[in-house]
Write an enzyme that holds these catalytic residues in place. Structure first.
Site, PDB file in Angstrom:
ATOM      1  N   ASP A 157     -27.794 -15.687 -37.753  1.00  0.00           N
ATOM      2  CA  ASP A 157     -27.113 -16.547 -38.706  1.00  0.00           C
ATOM      3  C   ASP A 157     -26.635 -17.762 -37.880  1.00  0.00           C
ATOM      4  O   ASP A 157     -26.196 -17.552 -36.698  1.00  0.00           O
ATOM      5  CB  ASP A 157     -26.223 -15.760 -39.500  1.00  0.00           C
ATOM      6  CG  ASP A 157     -25.573 -16.523 -40.694  1.00  0.00           C
ATOM      7  OD1 ASP A 157     -26.321 -17.640 -41.186  1.00  0.00           O
ATOM      8  OD2 ASP A 157     -24.406 -16.264 -41.095  1.00  0.00           O
ATOM      9  N   HIS A 170     -33.274 -24.361 -37.726  1.00  0.00           N
ATOM     10  CA  HIS A 170     -34.409 -23.319 -37.730  1.00  0.00           C
ATOM     11  C   HIS A 170     -35.459 -23.495 -36.709  1.00  0.00           C
ATOM     12  O   HIS A 170     -35.665 -22.367 -36.321  1.00  0.00           O
ATOM     13  CB  HIS A 170     -34.960 -23.541 -39.332  1.00  0.00           C
ATOM     14  CG  HIS A 170     -33.999 -23.301 -40.379  1.00  0.00           C
ATOM     15  ND1 HIS A 170     -33.157 -22.185 -40.388  1.00  0.00           N
ATOM     16  CD2 HIS A 170     -33.745 -23.805 -41.394  1.00  0.00           C
ATOM     17  CE1 HIS A 170     -32.555 -22.556 -41.418  1.00  0.00           C
ATOM     18  NE2 HIS A 170     -32.777 -23.120 -42.194  1.00  0.00           N
ATOM     19  N   LEU A 215     -42.594  -3.479 -27.166  1.00  0.00           N
ATOM     20  CA  LEU A 215     -41.477  -3.699 -28.127  1.00  0.00           C
ATOM     21  C   LEU A 215     -42.188  -3.821 -29.549  1.00  0.00           C
ATOM     22  O   LEU A 215     -43.259  -4.500 -29.565  1.00  0.00           O
ATOM     23  CB  LEU A 215     -40.882  -4.827 -27.781  1.00  0.00           C
ATOM     24  CG  LEU A 215     -39.630  -5.203 -28.708  1.00  0.00           C
ATOM     25  CD1 LEU A 215     -38.559  -4.467 -28.686  1.00  0.00           C
ATOM     26  CD2 LEU A 215     -39.373  -6.606 -28.262  1.00  0.00           C
TER      27      LEU A 215
END
Ligand code: IPE
Ligand code: IPE
Ligand code: MG
Length: 253
Positions: free
Chosen positions: A25, A42, A136
């Site tokens: 956020d 962003h 991962l």
């Protein structure tokens, strides 16, 4: 280097969380503070994703779930939503080779049908391509909302068990229910991180974080560095997870 020292300490210390989930956020506020447009925040946020994926793999995290777009985020202005969808497609195209090199396996959770067709197809392609990778696992939460997820699980369960007898219903446990969630097969997060100083969950993984350790950090997501991930993991390592038991019980386990 300070960074390397932190990483070594994090690996050496016991109990690296196997699953880290992040509410990424603060992109908009990061941009605003710099006199930039929200979309630039962003874009910079994608760089933070790259750093955190690398750092997570390096310290031995197995699953990294990233809240990238919530169901509620569809209510943002149309140009921001389109920009975010376009950014996802661009990031998939530009990062594919890098993800393959790191042997990252990509999965996605959420109401994926609602994504624009190009984003949906590129995402499906990436998931297929990386399916057999053994590094991962990165779980992208896209058009994700926890209440939506629980409700769709309940509806599908009602269809499957609609004619079940009382004994079958009685035997239905949390594990069976969890198989109807979009996170089926993915272990619950051990550590949940949220950036930007907000201390709320914003409809993220409400079922799955029942016993996760929560970590809130003031930095905006684009400022999040590898060492911030190491610090969060080290903070986690100092906690005692009791799962309802007493401190004495968990110590002798
Ligand atoms: C997080 O940053 C990214 C998404 C929710 C897509 P925000 O866009 O929410 O940034 P702030 O919270 O407005 O600063
Ligand atoms: C949560 O951030 C969703 C993502 C990070 C993708 P928001 O910025 O949408 O959350 P609220 O609206 O501040 O709770
Ligand atoms: Mg926000």
């Amino acid at each position: 280097m300070e960074n390397d020292k932190l990483k070594r300490e994090t690996i050496v210390a016991r109990g690296v969380p196997s699953h880290v989930a992040i509410i990424m956020d603060g992109n908009g506020r990061w941009a605003k503070a710099k006199g930039l447009e929200r979309w630039q925040g962003h874009k910079e946020g994608v760089e933070a994703v790259r750093r955190v994926m690398e750092a997570s793999g390096e310290v031995g995290v197995k699953y990294l779930t990233l809240y990238a777009f919530s169901i509620e985020n569809w209510n943002r202005p149309g140009d921001e939503v389109s920009m975010l969808m376009g950014l996802m497609v661009d990031a998939i195209l530009s990062e594919t080779a890098n993800l393959m090199r790191q042997r990252v396996r990509v999965k996605a959770i959420g109401n994926l049908q609602d994504l624009p067709v190009e984003a949906r197809e590129k995402l499906a392609g990436l998931i297929r391509l990386t399916e057999a990778n053994d590094g991962l696992t990165v779980v992208l939460a896209l058009s994700y909302g926890s209440r939506w997820e629980i409700l769709q699980a309940a509806k599908r369960l009602a269809v499957d068990y609609g004619t079940a007898d009382a004994a079958t219903l009685d035997a239905l446990g949390e594990g069976e229910f969890a198989r109807y969630l979009t996170t089926a097969g993915i272990p619950d997060p051990d550590l949940l991180i949220r950036t930007s100083g907000e201390c709320r969950l914003s409809n993220f993984l409400l079922w799955q974080i029942a016993y996760s350790e929560l970590y809130f950090v003031g930095k905006f997501w684009p400022d999040f560095q590898k060492e911030d991930l190491y610090l969060a993991v080290q903070n986690f390592q100092q906690r005692e997870r009791r799962f309802g038991m007493t401190g004495e019980q968990v110590k002798i386990k």
